[in-house]
Scaffold this motif. Structure first.
Motif, mmCIF file in Angstrom:
data_model
loop_
_atom_site.group_PDB
_atom_site.id
_atom_site.type_symbol
_atom_site.label_atom_id
_atom_site.label_comp_id
_atom_site.label_asym_id
_atom_site.label_seq_id
_atom_site.Cartn_x
_atom_site.Cartn_y
_atom_site.Cartn_z
ATOM 1 N N GLN A 174 0.941 -1.510 -0.012
ATOM 2 C CA GLN A 174 0.266 0.156 0.006
ATOM 3 C C GLN A 174 0.915 1.204 -0.168
ATOM 4 N N VAL A 211 -2.668 4.684 7.127
ATOM 5 C CA VAL A 211 -3.397 3.553 6.709
ATOM 6 C C VAL A 211 -2.775 2.403 7.620
ATOM 7 N N GLN A 250 -3.383 -2.105 8.401
ATOM 8 C CA GLN A 250 -3.916 -3.371 8.139
ATOM 9 C C GLN A 250 -3.593 -4.341 9.188
ATOM 10 N N ILE A 308 -7.460 5.351 8.214
ATOM 11 C CA ILE A 308 -8.091 4.367 7.364
ATOM 12 C C ILE A 308 -7.603 2.986 7.707
ATOM 13 N N ASN A 323 -7.679 -1.159 6.740
ATOM 14 C CA ASN A 323 -8.098 -2.171 5.787
ATOM 15 C C ASN A 323 -7.679 -3.285 6.755
ATOM 16 N N ILE A 355 -12.045 -0.488 5.044
ATOM 17 C CA ILE A 355 -12.241 -1.101 3.685
ATOM 18 C C ILE A 355 -11.954 -2.484 3.652
ATOM 19 N N THR A 408 -14.756 -3.346 -1.018
ATOM 20 C CA THR A 408 -14.385 -3.716 -2.366
ATOM 21 C C THR A 408 -14.999 -5.160 -2.692
ATOM 22 N N ASP A 425 -4.655 -3.675 -2.530
ATOM 23 C CA ASP A 425 -3.611 -2.958 -1.985
ATOM 24 C C ASP A 425 -3.349 -1.489 -2.881
ATOM 25 N N TYR A 484 -5.753 -0.173 -4.405
ATOM 26 C CA TYR A 484 -7.133 0.347 -4.295
ATOM 27 C C TYR A 484 -6.925 1.456 -3.022
ATOM 28 N N VAL A 485 -6.490 0.947 -1.950
ATOM 29 C CA VAL A 485 -6.236 1.378 -0.629
ATOM 30 C C VAL A 485 -5.228 2.558 -0.809
ATOM 31 N N ALA A 496 -9.161 5.363 -7.115
ATOM 32 C CA ALA A 496 -8.615 3.958 -6.654
ATOM 33 C C ALA A 496 -8.996 2.713 -7.617
#
Length: 310
Positions: free
Chosen positions: A46, A137, A139, A162, A164, A183, A221, A253, A255-256, A276
């Motif tokens: 990402q 961001v 994860q 954000i 993910n 996401i 998504t 990834d 997209y994010v 994205a």
């Protein structure tokens, strides 16, 4: 253009991929036809996606003091990612051992290694180094306590968070309302909500459940079906760009990273999601994880040729 910083705190892995005619059974030895190493890890993917798209991006995480770690650091630099907050630790660099057969079926063993050394101190160092609040961001390939600490610390300082949730793992109840945008994909949505996500109606219901937990905006998504955005104020679909997919690895990834880049540039959420979608569309037309992630000029050219989704 003045942009906010995109700070990615997450995993860095080296993927070790073997191609075989058929996957071995327990105790069986088979011959492979090819072997390759690819830089990966959702966090690094990402960050690279955002860096190639022109974001002012910093990566925070951990690698080992080994050859894989050195290669991953070089890859970040080549993709215009600030790597000064990636620490080298005594554990081995994270790896993913991937075996793929002739039909495309695979087995994957992930060894977290150095990624599990990413702690609260690393978060504090990264937030301080980043300066003014921007786009954070996260994860789920680093310890959960680190993810939750980062969300709390960043939110208190005014960052847009954000999250993910990949691989799927729930957050503490008091953390969910601190997430600005979550996401997940369909599978992750089902795990997080306990609801099916196998139809448009089911996806909307699951998104509403996540909103009820206090999350500001839910972006789910849907692969080749695009994505769904739900917030308290609105709900809309982002249609996919029609392309012939070669390899969907790291599409999420891309997209994010692209969405974070758009928001950092001051775009609206909807515009950022359309951007994205274009980045992910380019990524799936090429093989590999980080090798498939497009540069800004490629995405801009793709959009000019394909036209606006609106």
């Amino acid at each position: 253009m003045t942009t906010k910083t995109v700070l990615v705190i997450g995993s860095l892995n080296m993927d070790l991929a073997v191609s075989v005619q058929k996957l071995p059974h327990q105790g069986e030895t088979v011959f492979g036809s090819s072997f390759a190493t690819f830089p990966g890890g959702k966090g690094a993917n990402q960050a690279v996606a955002a860096g190639r798209l022109g974001a002012a991006v910093k990566m925070a995480g951990c690698v080992g003091r080994d050859g894989f770690g050195a290669d991953l650091l070089e890859g970040l630099q080549a993709s215009h990612v600030d790597r000064t907050c990636v620490e080298q630790v005594d554990q081995s660099t994270g790896t993913a051992l991937i075996t793929v057969d002739a039909a495309g079926a695979n087995t994957i063993v992930v060894v977290g290694g150095a990624n599990w050394a990413c702690d609260a101190a690393a978060v504090d160092k990264a937030l301080t180094a980043a300066g003014e609040p921007g786009i954070l961001v996260l994860q789920n390939e680093i310890p959960q306590e680190t993810v939750e600490y980062a969300i709390k610390a960043a939110k208190a300082q005014g960052w847009t968070v954000i999250f993910n949730p990949a691989p799927a793992r729930t957050l503490s109840r008091d953390i969910m309302p601190l997430v600005d945008i979550i996401i997940p994909n369909e599978t992750e949505t089902a795990v997080l909500t306990g609801l099916p996500a196998d139809s448009d109606e089911a996806v909307i219901k699951a998104a509403r459940k996540l909103l009820d937990q206090g999350i500001g905006t839910v972006v789910i998504t849907l692969g080749a079906r695009g994505s769904l955005c739900c917030s308290g104020a609105e709900q809309y679909r982002i249609q996919p760009y029609p392309v012939k997919a070669v390899d969907t690895t790291a599409a999420g990834d891309a997209y994010v990273g692209a969405m974070a880049t758009g928001l950092a540039e001051g775009r609206s959420l909807r515009d950022s999601l359309e951007f994205a979608s274009a980045a992910a569309a380019v990524a799936v037309t090429r093989a590999g994880a980080q090798p498939s992630l497009p540069w800004r000029k490629e995405v801009d050219a793709f959009i000019r040729k394909a036209g606006s989704l609106g």
